[in-house]
Design a protein around this motif. Structure first.
Motif, short mmCIF file in Angstrom:
data_model
loop_
_atom_site.label_atom_id
_atom_site.label_comp_id
_atom_site.label_asym_id
_atom_site.label_seq_id
_atom_site.Cartn_x
_atom_site.Cartn_y
_atom_site.Cartn_z
N TRP A 172 -22.32 14.23 3.12
CA TRP A 172 -21.44 15.14 3.82
C TRP A 172 -20.09 14.49 4.06
O TRP A 172 -20.01 13.34 4.45
CB TRP A 172 -22.06 15.55 5.16
N ASN A 173 -19.03 15.26 3.85
CA ASN A 173 -17.69 14.81 4.19
C ASN A 173 -17.45 15.22 5.64
O ASN A 173 -17.36 16.39 5.96
CB ASN A 173 -16.66 15.47 3.27
N LEU A 174 -17.37 14.22 6.50
CA LEU A 174 -17.23 14.48 7.94
C LEU A 174 -15.79 14.27 8.41
O LEU A 174 -15.55 14.01 9.58
CB LEU A 174 -18.17 13.56 8.72
N ASN A 175 -14.85 14.44 7.52
CA ASN A 175 -13.44 14.29 7.86
C ASN A 175 -13.10 15.22 9.02
O ASN A 175 -13.30 16.44 8.94
CB ASN A 175 -12.58 14.60 6.63
N SER A 176 -12.56 14.66 10.08
CA SER A 176 -12.29 15.45 11.28
C SER A 176 -11.16 16.44 11.11
O SER A 176 -10.95 17.30 11.98
CB SER A 176 -11.99 14.52 12.47
N THR A 177 -10.42 16.38 10.01
CA THR A 177 -9.37 17.36 9.79
C THR A 177 -9.92 18.66 9.19
O THR A 177 -9.21 19.65 9.13
CB THR A 177 -8.27 16.82 8.85
N GLY B 105 -21.25 15.94 -3.62
CA GLY B 105 -22.19 15.68 -4.69
C GLY B 105 -22.25 14.20 -5.04
O GLY B 105 -21.37 13.42 -4.67
N PRO B 106 -23.27 13.76 -5.79
CA PRO B 106 -23.46 12.35 -6.12
C PRO B 106 -22.29 11.73 -6.88
O PRO B 106 -21.86 10.62 -6.58
CB PRO B 106 -24.73 12.33 -6.98
N PHE B 107 -21.74 12.43 -7.89
CA PHE B 107 -20.63 11.88 -8.66
C PHE B 107 -19.40 11.71 -7.78
O PHE B 107 -18.74 10.66 -7.79
CB PHE B 107 -20.30 12.77 -9.86
N ALA C 21 -19.87 8.78 -5.33
CA ALA C 21 -19.73 7.46 -5.97
C ALA C 21 -18.26 7.14 -6.20
O ALA C 21 -17.80 6.03 -5.92
CB ALA C 21 -20.50 7.42 -7.28
N ALA C 22 -17.49 8.11 -6.70
CA ALA C 22 -16.07 7.89 -6.97
C ALA C 22 -15.31 7.67 -5.66
O ALA C 22 -14.43 6.79 -5.58
CB ALA C 22 -15.49 9.08 -7.73
N TRP C 23 -15.63 8.45 -4.66
CA TRP C 23 -14.96 8.35 -3.37
C TRP C 23 -15.23 6.99 -2.72
O TRP C 23 -14.31 6.33 -2.24
CB TRP C 23 -15.45 9.49 -2.48
N LEU C 24 -16.49 6.54 -2.73
CA LEU C 24 -16.83 5.24 -2.14
C LEU C 24 -16.17 4.10 -2.91
O LEU C 24 -15.70 3.12 -2.31
CB LEU C 24 -18.34 5.06 -2.08
N GLY D 104 -20.21 26.52 -3.74
CA GLY D 104 -20.07 25.41 -4.68
C GLY D 104 -19.62 24.12 -4.03
O GLY D 104 -19.09 23.24 -4.67
N GLY D 105 -19.85 23.99 -2.74
CA GLY D 105 -19.49 22.75 -2.07
C GLY D 105 -18.82 23.05 -0.81
O GLY D 105 -18.49 22.57 0.08
#
Length: 71
Positions: free
Chosen positions: A1-6, A14-16, A19-22, A70-71
């Protein structure tokens, strides 16, 4: 989950993308922590009825919305 407070609410990642974000965050020098546990926190009602987005969202509702959008 993207928990960005904005964001108004968490977004499914998603998994891909994860991985890219991390990898990007690590390359930029950010620390990454993994939290492991059981269960979810109990949902709370917003303290101000005029701001219903100020509360935890039900994970099953978020999953269903992620499937539809879709997300």
């Amino acid at each position: 989950w993207n928990l960005n407070s904005t964001r108004k609410k968490p977004a499914l990642v998603g998994p891909f993308y994860l991985a890219a974000w991390l990898a990007q965050l690590s390359a930029e020098g950010y620390s990454i922590y993994l939290v492991i546990g059981e269960g979810y926190p109990a949902a709370v009602q917003p303290s101000d009825a005029a701001r219903p987005e100020d509360h935890f969202h039900e994970v099953f509702d978020m999953l269903e919305e992620a499937k539809r959008t879709g997300g």
